[in-house]
Scaffold this motif. Sequence first.
Motif, PDB file in Angstrom:
ATOM      1  N   TYR A  24       0.854  -1.195   0.000  1.00  0.00           N
ATOM      2  CA  TYR A  24       0.000   0.000   0.000  1.00  0.00           C
ATOM      3  C   TYR A  24       0.884   1.236   0.000  1.00  0.00           C
ATOM      4  CZ  TYR A  24      -3.161   3.686   1.531  1.00  0.00           C
ATOM      5  OH  TYR A  24      -3.875   4.857   1.621  1.00  0.00           O
ATOM      6  N   VAL A  25       0.631   2.130  -0.957  1.00  0.00           N
ATOM      7  CA  VAL A  25       1.298   3.425  -1.035  1.00  0.00           C
ATOM      8  C   VAL A  25       0.217   4.492  -0.933  1.00  0.00           C
ATOM      9  CG1 VAL A  25       2.804   4.937  -2.372  1.00  0.00           C
ATOM     10  CG2 VAL A  25       3.071   2.447  -2.555  1.00  0.00           C
ATOM     11  N   PRO A  26       0.182   5.280   0.131  1.00  0.00           N
ATOM     12  CA  PRO A  26      -0.890   6.273   0.322  1.00  0.00           C
ATOM     13  C   PRO A  26      -0.936   7.310  -0.803  1.00  0.00           C
ATOM     14  CG  PRO A  26       0.354   5.951   2.351  1.00  0.00           C
ATOM     15  CD  PRO A  26       1.119   5.260   1.267  1.00  0.00           C
ATOM     16  N   PRO A  27      -2.121   7.859  -1.069  1.00  0.00           N
ATOM     17  CA  PRO A  27      -2.261   8.881  -2.117  1.00  0.00           C
ATOM     18  C   PRO A  27      -1.387  10.100  -1.863  1.00  0.00           C
ATOM     19  CG  PRO A  27      -4.416   8.043  -1.483  1.00  0.00           C
ATOM     20  CD  PRO A  27      -3.429   7.479  -0.503  1.00  0.00           C
ATOM     21  N   LYS A  28      -0.754  10.549  -2.929  1.00  0.00           N
ATOM     22  CA  LYS A  28       0.123  11.712  -2.866  1.00  0.00           C
ATOM     23  C   LYS A  28       0.214  12.281  -4.273  1.00  0.00           C
ATOM     24  CE  LYS A  28       4.794  12.902  -1.175  1.00  0.00           C
ATOM     25  NZ  LYS A  28       6.072  12.337  -0.690  1.00  0.00           N
ATOM     26  N   SER A  29       0.560  13.544  -4.402  1.00  0.00           N
ATOM     27  CA  SER A  29       0.669  14.161  -5.719  1.00  0.00           C
ATOM     28  C   SER A  29       2.139  14.320  -6.108  1.00  0.00           C
ATOM     29  CB  SER A  29      -0.041  15.522  -5.728  1.00  0.00           C
ATOM     30  OG  SER A  29       0.489  16.355  -4.718  1.00  0.00           O
ATOM     31  N   GLY A  30       2.357  14.652  -7.367  1.00  0.00           N
ATOM     32  CA  GLY A  30       3.716  14.894  -7.845  1.00  0.00           C
ATOM     33  C   GLY A  30       4.203  13.830  -8.813  1.00  0.00           C
ATOM     34  N   ARG A  31       5.036  14.259  -9.760  1.00  0.00           N
ATOM     35  CA  ARG A  31       5.530  13.350 -10.794  1.00  0.00           C
ATOM     36  C   ARG A  31       6.429  12.255 -10.215  1.00  0.00           C
ATOM     37  NH1 ARG A  31       9.959  12.859 -14.154  1.00  0.00           N
ATOM     38  NH2 ARG A  31       9.513  11.924 -16.198  1.00  0.00           N
ATOM     39  N   SER A  32       7.294  12.603  -9.266  1.00  0.00           N
ATOM     40  CA  SER A  32       8.197  11.601  -8.705  1.00  0.00           C
ATOM     41  C   SER A  32       7.409  10.509  -7.985  1.00  0.00           C
ATOM     42  CB  SER A  32       9.197  12.246  -7.752  1.00  0.00           C
ATOM     43  OG  SER A  32       8.526  12.866  -6.654  1.00  0.00           O
ATOM     44  N   HIS A  33       6.330  10.903  -7.315  1.00  0.00           N
ATOM     45  CA  HIS A  33       5.475   9.931  -6.642  1.00  0.00           C
ATOM     46  C   HIS A  33       4.796   9.034  -7.679  1.00  0.00           C
ATOM     47  CE1 HIS A  33       2.590   8.243  -3.796  1.00  0.00           C
ATOM     48  NE2 HIS A  33       1.637   8.549  -4.642  1.00  0.00           N
TER      49      HIS A  33
END
Length: 294
Positions: free
Chosen positions: A132-141
């Motif tokens: 599980y990877v929590p929601p986050k913004s950004g291109r690297s994410h």
Amino acid sequence: MLPSEISKQIRLLEIRTNRMVDEITGGAYRSAFKGRGIEFEEVREYTVEDDVRDIDWNVSARMGAPYVKKYVEERELSVLLLVDVSASGVFGSAERNKRQTAAELAAILAFSAARNGDKVGLLMFSDRIELYVPPKSGRSHTLRLIREMLAFQPVSKGTNIDLALRESAQLLKKRSVVFLLSDLIDTQNFEMSLKILNRKHDVIVAGIVDPTEKRWPSLLPVVVEDAETGRQIRFGGGKRALKKLDEAFDAARRARREVCRRARVDLVEIGNNRDVLLPMVEFFSRRRRQAGRG
């Protein structure tokens, strides 16, 4: 360090999906979910410019005058990609298998979300929660999510969609858009969990289908192995056996559609022998028209 082959796949997938993302984010993606995420702003007295449908009758009764509740649309969506990584996904009779199709589709959705400044998360599951990877913004994410989908090796082979849906309901604290990417092959019933998750969130099911699941290509005897259990089944040759196999596939497909219909969840069928873009563009366009009528 990532293996060079995985790094190459990430670069190629980003290049390939850029055109697709441009087509999807040309208004269709954003407007498809317009108004899905809203926050309460204020209660104030009704004016002639207000829509009478916004009147809060409970507040109005207490105040002795008409009052309306006003909401503002959240500019930022939270998107969760719920990706099935069970062993049945390694099957593919075309150029790619179902897991590769799911990864490409997930990449399109992740880049579309990122292009719109939305948060996007990832939950990969088999018969357990694998990652599980929590929601986050950004291109690297976003690139991290793509890397996880391409490089991750699941621990288990089985499938438990019900578990993944229930876990998502626990993890998501605010209203989100959830994409379930799976071939939906599961011996356990997940209809109730799908209904419950869809009550609070906007759930879309992308059902990954292989051509042989619509029609078996051969009249010859064949031995089929279940990728998740290792069990082998021999199908005899001939038109009668082929007809029975096709009927079994059709029945399973109808059952999956019925589960989504009863749960009031949109189902988009994605063939892993075809471009994944067209059915998604059609889906977002259909959602946009529905939002316009609403």
